[in-house]
Design a protein around this motif. Structure first.
Motif, short mmCIF file in Angstrom:
data_model
loop_
_atom_site.label_atom_id
_atom_site.label_comp_id
_atom_site.label_asym_id
_atom_site.label_seq_id
_atom_site.Cartn_x
_atom_site.Cartn_y
_atom_site.Cartn_z
N LYS A 33 0.83 -1.21 0.00
CA LYS A 33 0.00 0.00 0.00
C LYS A 33 0.86 1.25 0.00
N LEU A 34 1.94 1.25 0.74
CA LEU A 34 2.81 2.42 0.77
C LEU A 34 3.34 2.74 -0.62
N VAL A 35 3.75 1.72 -1.37
CA VAL A 35 4.27 1.96 -2.72
C VAL A 35 3.19 2.57 -3.60
N LEU A 36 1.97 2.03 -3.55
CA LEU A 36 0.90 2.61 -4.36
C LEU A 36 0.58 4.04 -3.92
N ASP A 37 0.60 4.27 -2.61
CA ASP A 37 0.42 5.63 -2.12
C ASP A 37 1.49 6.57 -2.69
N MET A 38 2.72 6.11 -2.76
CA MET A 38 3.81 6.94 -3.26
C MET A 38 3.67 7.19 -4.76
N LEU A 39 3.24 6.16 -5.51
CA LEU A 39 3.01 6.36 -6.94
C LEU A 39 1.97 7.44 -7.17
N VAL A 40 0.89 7.39 -6.40
CA VAL A 40 -0.19 8.37 -6.52
C VAL A 40 0.31 9.75 -6.10
N GLY A 41 1.03 9.81 -4.98
CA GLY A 41 1.52 11.09 -4.49
C GLY A 41 2.48 11.77 -5.44
N ASP A 42 3.37 11.00 -6.06
CA ASP A 42 4.30 11.61 -7.01
C ASP A 42 3.57 12.09 -8.26
N LEU A 43 2.55 11.37 -8.69
CA LEU A 43 1.80 11.82 -9.86
C LEU A 43 1.04 13.11 -9.54
N GLN A 44 0.51 13.21 -8.34
CA GLN A 44 -0.14 14.46 -7.96
C GLN A 44 0.85 15.62 -8.06
N ARG A 45 2.09 15.41 -7.65
CA ARG A 45 3.09 16.47 -7.72
C ARG A 45 3.46 16.80 -9.16
N VAL A 46 3.53 15.79 -10.03
CA VAL A 46 3.77 16.05 -11.45
C VAL A 46 2.68 16.97 -12.02
N ILE A 47 1.45 16.74 -11.59
CA ILE A 47 0.31 17.51 -12.08
C ILE A 47 0.27 18.89 -11.41
N GLU A 48 0.49 18.95 -10.12
CA GLU A 48 0.26 20.17 -9.34
C GLU A 48 1.45 21.13 -9.34
N TYR A 49 2.67 20.62 -9.33
CA TYR A 49 3.82 21.50 -9.11
C TYR A 49 4.03 22.55 -10.20
N PRO A 50 3.72 22.29 -11.48
CA PRO A 50 3.85 23.37 -12.46
C PRO A 50 3.01 24.60 -12.10
N ARG A 51 1.82 24.37 -11.55
CA ARG A 51 0.97 25.50 -11.15
C ARG A 51 1.59 26.31 -10.03
N ARG A 52 2.43 25.67 -9.24
CA ARG A 52 3.08 26.35 -8.11
C ARG A 52 4.44 26.91 -8.47
#
Length: 222
Positions: free
Chosen positions: A172-191
Motif C-alpha cells: 500500500k505504501l508503494v501505491l500511495d507513493m506512486l499516486v503522491g508523485d503523480l499528484q506532484r507532477v500535475i500540481e507542481y507546475p501551477r506552483r
C-alpha cells in the motif's frame, strides 16, 4: 503483507502499473558531465549510481539529501552521507563523490547540488539524475524548471513494479507513493516548481481511481 494492510486487487495493480510506467522517462543513457543521486529512503539510488559510475557514464557524482520524517531512522546521519558510504563500498572512489547534505526536497536537491558543483568549478552541460524509479518524471520536470540550460537525463534501478514492492516490503505504501508523485507532477507546475508534463488520459483515470480507493497517504493539500 501485514494483517493491517489493505489487500490490493488485481485492477488496482493494473492501474498502479500504468502510473509506474508513466513515471519513468526511459531515457537512453550515454556519458554525461556529472550525475546527481537524489536522496530518499531508497538505497537503490546509491546502488544504481555506483553501477553507472563503474560503467564510465560520468566522472563526478553528487549525492544530495539531508533527512525527512521517512528517512531519519533509516539514515540517521543523512541520506547523502549514507548513499556516499554505500557507493564507496561498491567501488566508487571517494574523490569522485561530492556531498550535499542539506536538501529537504527535490528543488533543493537540484539547486544545492548545482551550488556544490559550482564551488569546485564544475559547470556541466549534461546531468544525469539518479532517483527512485517512480521519481524520474518529477525530478526531470523539476530540473528542467530550475536548471533550464542543462540537458537532463534520468535513470533509476531497472526494476518492475512487483520487484520494487518486494524491495520496499509494503504494497500500500508503494501505491500511495506512486499516486503522491503523480499528484506532484500535475500540481507542481501551477506552483512554479516544475515544468508541465503531458499526462495521458488512461494514466489520469488510473490516478483518480486509486485516490477514490483510498491510496492517499502521500497526497499534498491542493
Amino acid at each position: 503483507m501485514g494483517d493491517n494492510q489493505q489487500a490490493i486487487t488485481e485492477n488496482q495493480w493494473k492501474r498502479a502499473a500504468l502510473i509506474w510506467e508513466y513515471h519513468q522517462m526511459h531515457h537512453a543513457l550515454r556519458p554525461v558531465d556529472v550525475a546527481i543521486g537524489l536522496g530518499s529512503h531508497d538505497l537503490g539510488v546509491a546502488t544504481r549510481s555506483a553501477e553507472l559510475y563503474r560503467a564510465g557514464l560520468f566522472p563526478t557524482l553528487v549525492f544530495t539529501g539531508g533527512n525527512s520524517p521517512t528517512t531519519a531512522k533509516v539514515f540517521p546521519r543523512g541520506e547523502a552521507v549514507h548513499f556516499r558510504e554505500h557507493a564507496i563500498g561498491l567501488g566508487v572512489p571517494s574523490e569522485a563523490i561530492l556531498l550535499e547534505p542539506s536538501a529537504g526536497n527535490t528543488g533543493q536537491n537540484i539547486t544545492l547540488s548545482r551550488a556544490v558543483l559550482a564551488a569546485v568549478g564544475i559547470v556541466p552541460a549534461t546531468v544525469l539524475l539518479v532517483s527512485k524509479p517512480y521519481m524520474e518524471r518529477r525530478s526531470y520536470a523539476t530540473a528542467r524548471k530550475l536548471w533550464p540550460d542543462v540537458e537532463i537525463l534520468c535513470a533509476s534501478e531497472p526494476l518492475e513494479l512487483d520487484d520494487y514492492v518486494k524491495s520496499i516490503g509494503d504494497e500500500k505504501l508503494v501505491l500511495d507513493m506512486l499516486v503522491g508523485d503523480l499528484q506532484r507532477v500535475i500540481e507542481y507546475p501551477r506552483r512554479g516548481f516544475a515544468v508541465e508534463q503531458d499526462v495521458p488520459a488512461d494514466v489520469c483515470g488510473a490516478y483518480e481511481s486509486l485516490i477514490h480507493d483510498g491510496f492517499t497517504s502521500r497526497l499534498i493539500a491542493s
